[in-house]
Design a protein around this motif. Structure first.
Motif, PDB file in Angstrom:
ATOM      1  N   ALA A 112      23.398 -31.936 -51.320  1.00  0.00           N
ATOM      2  CA  ALA A 112      22.122 -32.653 -51.201  1.00  0.00           C
ATOM      3  C   ALA A 112      21.078 -31.797 -50.485  1.00  0.00           C
ATOM      4  CB  ALA A 112      22.330 -33.974 -50.455  1.00  0.00           C
ATOM      5  N   ILE A 113      21.495 -31.085 -49.428  1.00  0.00           N
ATOM      6  CA  ILE A 113      20.571 -30.201 -48.708  1.00  0.00           C
ATOM      7  C   ILE A 113      20.098 -29.075 -49.627  1.00  0.00           C
ATOM      8  CG2 ILE A 113      20.420 -28.486 -46.856  1.00  0.00           C
ATOM      9  CD1 ILE A 113      22.176 -30.296 -45.156  1.00  0.00           C
ATOM     10  N   GLU A 115      20.007 -29.113 -52.894  1.00  0.00           N
ATOM     11  CA  GLU A 115      19.162 -29.707 -53.937  1.00  0.00           C
ATOM     12  C   GLU A 115      17.752 -29.931 -53.414  1.00  0.00           C
ATOM     13  OE1 GLU A 115      18.945 -31.372 -57.927  1.00  0.00           O
ATOM     14  OE2 GLU A 115      20.503 -30.224 -56.904  1.00  0.00           O
ATOM     15  N   CYS A 116      17.655 -30.429 -52.200  1.00  0.00           N
ATOM     16  CA  CYS A 116      16.341 -30.680 -51.600  1.00  0.00           C
ATOM     17  C   CYS A 116      15.609 -29.363 -51.354  1.00  0.00           C
ATOM     18  CB  CYS A 116      16.518 -31.453 -50.292  1.00  0.00           C
ATOM     19  SG  CYS A 116      14.963 -31.851 -49.463  1.00  0.00           S
ATOM     20  N   HIS A 119      14.168 -27.781 -54.635  1.00  0.00           N
ATOM     21  CA  HIS A 119      13.059 -28.467 -55.292  1.00  0.00           C
ATOM     22  C   HIS A 119      11.862 -28.710 -54.373  1.00  0.00           C
ATOM     23  CE1 HIS A 119      16.417 -29.467 -58.065  1.00  0.00           C
ATOM     24  NE2 HIS A 119      15.471 -29.299 -58.963  1.00  0.00           N
ATOM     25  N   ALA A 120      11.977 -28.368 -53.109  1.00  0.00           N
ATOM     26  CA  ALA A 120      10.840 -28.552 -52.199  1.00  0.00           C
ATOM     27  C   ALA A 120       9.719 -27.588 -52.561  1.00  0.00           C
ATOM     28  CB  ALA A 120      11.281 -28.330 -50.747  1.00  0.00           C
ATOM     29  N   TYR A 130       9.364 -26.607 -42.058  1.00  0.00           N
ATOM     30  CA  TYR A 130      10.595 -26.308 -42.792  1.00  0.00           C
ATOM     31  C   TYR A 130      11.685 -25.851 -41.836  1.00  0.00           C
ATOM     32  CZ  TYR A 130      13.950 -23.367 -45.237  1.00  0.00           C
ATOM     33  OH  TYR A 130      15.114 -22.790 -45.663  1.00  0.00           O
ATOM     34  N   PHE A 332      15.070 -34.507 -43.534  1.00  0.00           N
ATOM     35  CA  PHE A 332      15.011 -33.355 -44.438  1.00  0.00           C
ATOM     36  C   PHE A 332      15.238 -33.786 -45.880  1.00  0.00           C
ATOM     37  CE2 PHE A 332      16.996 -29.812 -46.713  1.00  0.00           C
ATOM     38  CZ  PHE A 332      16.046 -28.819 -46.506  1.00  0.00           C
ATOM     39  N   LEU A 333      16.231 -34.657 -46.102  1.00  0.00           N
ATOM     40  CA  LEU A 333      16.541 -35.090 -47.468  1.00  0.00           C
ATOM     41  C   LEU A 333      15.422 -35.918 -48.086  1.00  0.00           C
ATOM     42  CD1 LEU A 333      20.326 -36.055 -47.130  1.00  0.00           C
ATOM     43  CD2 LEU A 333      19.334 -33.911 -47.942  1.00  0.00           C
ATOM     44  N   ASP A 334      14.566 -36.501 -47.238  1.00  0.00           N
ATOM     45  CA  ASP A 334      13.466 -37.323 -47.748  1.00  0.00           C
ATOM     46  C   ASP A 334      12.232 -36.502 -48.108  1.00  0.00           C
ATOM     47  OD1 ASP A 334      14.902 -39.644 -47.591  1.00  0.00           O
ATOM     48  OD2 ASP A 334      14.165 -40.203 -45.600  1.00  0.00           O
ATOM     49  N   VAL A 335      12.292 -35.190 -47.903  1.00  0.00           N
ATOM     50  CA  VAL A 335      11.161 -34.344 -48.281  1.00  0.00           C
ATOM     51  C   VAL A 335      10.998 -34.385 -49.800  1.00  0.00           C
ATOM     52  CG1 VAL A 335      10.313 -31.965 -48.402  1.00  0.00           C
ATOM     53  CG2 VAL A 335      11.341 -32.822 -46.300  1.00  0.00           C
ATOM     54  N   ARG A 336       9.818 -34.730 -50.261  1.00  0.00           N
ATOM     55  CA  ARG A 336       9.559 -34.823 -51.691  1.00  0.00           C
ATOM     56  C   ARG A 336       8.470 -33.822 -52.083  1.00  0.00           C
ATOM     57  NH1 ARG A 336      13.620 -36.639 -51.415  1.00  0.00           N
ATOM     58  NH2 ARG A 336      14.439 -38.700 -51.947  1.00  0.00           N
TER      59      ARG A 336
END
Length: 606
Positions: A112-113, A115-116, A119-120, A130, A332-336
């Motif tokens: 998940a980290i 993936e985030c 795509h950030a 960051y 961190f995972l909520d960064v879109r």
């Protein structure tokens, strides 16, 4: 209302944790929960049978129904032994199941980290946020979610067992129950208070921890080893590292010292209360108001109650701590990404027919006020070689980032065949480009992989790797390496070799040539090449790139003179445009720069 909002936030975090646990390992979560339930049942059974055992002993001591009492005692001992074995087996296998579940959850969180991070937006990577957010996410750990689940289950188990103990104590003397409150509640409050304090301190000290980690990297990295020795920086940087770590250590120890003092004080009070109760029960027993069995039961059960209470305090504290730190992971995972796929992307033309255009484009980096590009108008037509010239800091690399849609313009627009590029699929649009950046990547992998990373969709054994190596000029030295294109380019692993800067640049060029895109972008592609290699590259440059469109950035004006059209960038604005001959004829900035570089060659000829 704020307390309700906090409670809702805690429940939302808990729900996300449970979802992660179930999605990452549903089978092992079910097994772990079942084994935990068995552990609870057997544990409660042991406590109940313990009371029965004490009652049987008391009956025998009273001399009533000795034969039946012995039979009952033996049966109780046997049943207690079986339950104890069941408890130990369930606890052991439960721990094993939690370990497997923890490994699976850790892999899920790492994915998940990654993936985030992949795509950030680039803007996120080029900001202190960051580094702080990622540092906090890493500190929170990929084991936090499973720890929360384990602590919840252990908390539930110990709570049930503590309730059973409270019932047993009530059968002896109801006045003993306040002792449990004295033994557990103050310790819990102390733990929670200092857990929050330590969390706040760690959050505040994130950047200082990063500075220390950076200094550690400087001191131990092979990249900096030469300069550290020649400039004798080792002792200086080591001292700075020691000072930072000493400050961090002193602040942390100050919190730990205060916590230890308070916890010892609370333990003293709880212990004093226990022995006062023990003395009271002993006196009651001597007066005949309690049985010896009650006194024995109190000694056994209250010690178990203290142990359970301490475990509850510890689990609540860890649960609170995990909940705080897992919020950093979710942060961190909520960064879109801001730059994302359009909801209904337009189909990208299979071939560019009109070209790429900057139309009155201005740009400033997020969080800044200064425009690095202002009112840019620029066109790259199919098959055209365009050169971009300018001093360092003039905005050339920022222009490339906009063209590849790593950022979006602050004003104006970029079009492909007349359509705003924001209307196209992001990934498909980026497939139109092959890029070598000035700070190109050096992957600790084989030569073949380093080149193939330019188009990872190609199979591992594709012959396009060798073709790209020939076009960039890398093939000549690659063939001399120990394993040719299969040679690892790193000293980190066995059988690896390191390349010179110029050789690395040729490999990076091959990576740009690997992808059969429509537009190739070269940012200072020959900065590390010798004049002969640079001459070879640009002598038949159009053939090397298959007559594709190209955008070339270079400080060497002898390189850009072969371009079809040249843009001169200064302080974020285009000052001059035209062919090489037209710009020389204008006698402006380009002419002055070209004359300065040509001056030294004229001196040599003279």
């Amino acid at each position: 209302m704020p307390s309700i909002a906090k409670l809702l936030a805690h429940l939302a975090t808990l729900r996300r944790i449970l979802v992660i646990l179930w999605v990452s390992s549903p089978t092992w979560m079910a097994i772990s929960t079942g084994l935990m339930a068995l552990e609870i049942l057997f544990g409660l059974g042991v406590l109940y049978l313990l009371k029965q055992l004490v009652d049987s002993v008391t009956t025998l001591l009273g001399g009533d129904a000795a034969e039946d009492g012995i039979r009952q005692l033996l049966w109780t001992v046997t049943t207690t032994g079986i339950c104890s074995l069941g408890f130990l087996a369930a606890r052991g296998f439960s721990g094993f199941a939690r370990e497997i579940q923890g490994l699976l959850v850790a892999e899920y969180i790492d994915h998940a980290i990654h993936e985030c991070a992949v795509h950030a937006d680039l803007a996120f990577f080029e900001s202190p946020r960051y580094f702080d957010t990622l540092q906090r996410a890493r500190e929170s750990g990929n084991q936090r979610p499973v720890q929360v689940a384990n602590n919840l289950m252990l908390l539930f188990k110990n709570s049930l067992m503590l309730v059973a103990i409270v019932v047993l104590l009530a059968t002896i003397n109801g006045m003993l129950l306040p002792l449990l409150v004295v033994a557990t509640v103050p310790a819990l409050l102390v733990r929670l208070r200092f857990t929050r304090r330590l969390y706040d301190w760690q959050r505040k000290r994130t950047q200082m921890e990063r500075k220390a980690a950076y200094l550690d990297w400087l001191l131990t990295s092979d990249i900096n080893a030469k300069e550290l020795r020649l400039n004798q920086l080792g002792d200086f940087l080591s001292q700075r590292y020691d000072e930072l770590k000493a400050l961090i250590r002193r602040e942390r120890l100050a919190i730990s010292r205060q916590r230890t003092i308070v916890e010892v004080g609370v333990s003293v009070v709880a212990t004093a209360a226990f022995f006062l109760a023990l003395g009271y029960l002993a006196w009651e027993t001597s007066e005949g108001r309690n049985s010896v069995g009650d006194l024995v039961l109190f000694l056994l059960v209250f010690q178990r109650a203290q142990s359970m209470g301490q475990e509850l305090v510890s689990q609540l504290s860890r649960l609170y701590e995990d909940h705080l730190f897992i919020g950093l992971l979710f942060e961190f995972l909520d960064v879109r990404p801001v730059i994302a796929e359009p909801s209904d992307p337009r189909p990208l033309p299979p071939r560019i027919s009109q070209g790429l255009c900057f139309e009155n484009v201005s740009f400033r980096y997020p969080g800044t006020r200064h425009e690095v590009l202002h009112n840019i108008n620029l066109t790259i037509r199919p098959g055209q070689v365009v050169a971009l010239v300018g001093a360092n800091g003039s905005g050339k690399t920022s222009l490339i980032k906009l063209l590849c849609r790593l950022y979006d313009p602050s004003a104006g627009r970029i079009t492909l065949d007349g359509t705003d590029v924001r209307e196209y699929s992001l990934d498909e649009y980026r497939r139109k480009f092959s890029v070598i950046f000035q700070d190109y990547g050096k992957y600790a992998d084989t030569v073949r992989s380093n080149i193939r990373y330019g188009d990872i969709r190609q199979p591992e054994d594709t012959s396009l790797v060798e073709v790209a190596g020939e076009r960039s000029g890398a093939d000549l030295f690659v063939r001399t390496l120990l394993s040719g294109y299969d040679t690892p380019l790193t000293r980190m692993f066995d059988d690896g070799q390191e390349l010179s800067i110029g050789q690395w640049q040729k490999v990076a060029l091959a990576r740009a040539f690997m992808h059969q895109s429509e537009v190739i972008i070269l940012d200072e592609p020959t900065s590390a090449l010798d004049p002969g290699a640079e001459f070879d590259l640009f002598t038949n440059f159009r053939e090397r790139i298959d007559h594709r469109a190209a955008l070339v950035i270079s400080h060497r004006l002898s390189t850009v003179r072969m371009a079809d059209y040249i843009y001169v960038l200064d302080n974020g604005e285009i000052r001059e445009t035209g062919t090489h001959d037209e710009l020389i004829h204008q006698g402006g900035m380009y002419c002055a720069l070209f004359s300065q570089q040509a001056y030294h060659y004229r001196e040599v000829e003279a």
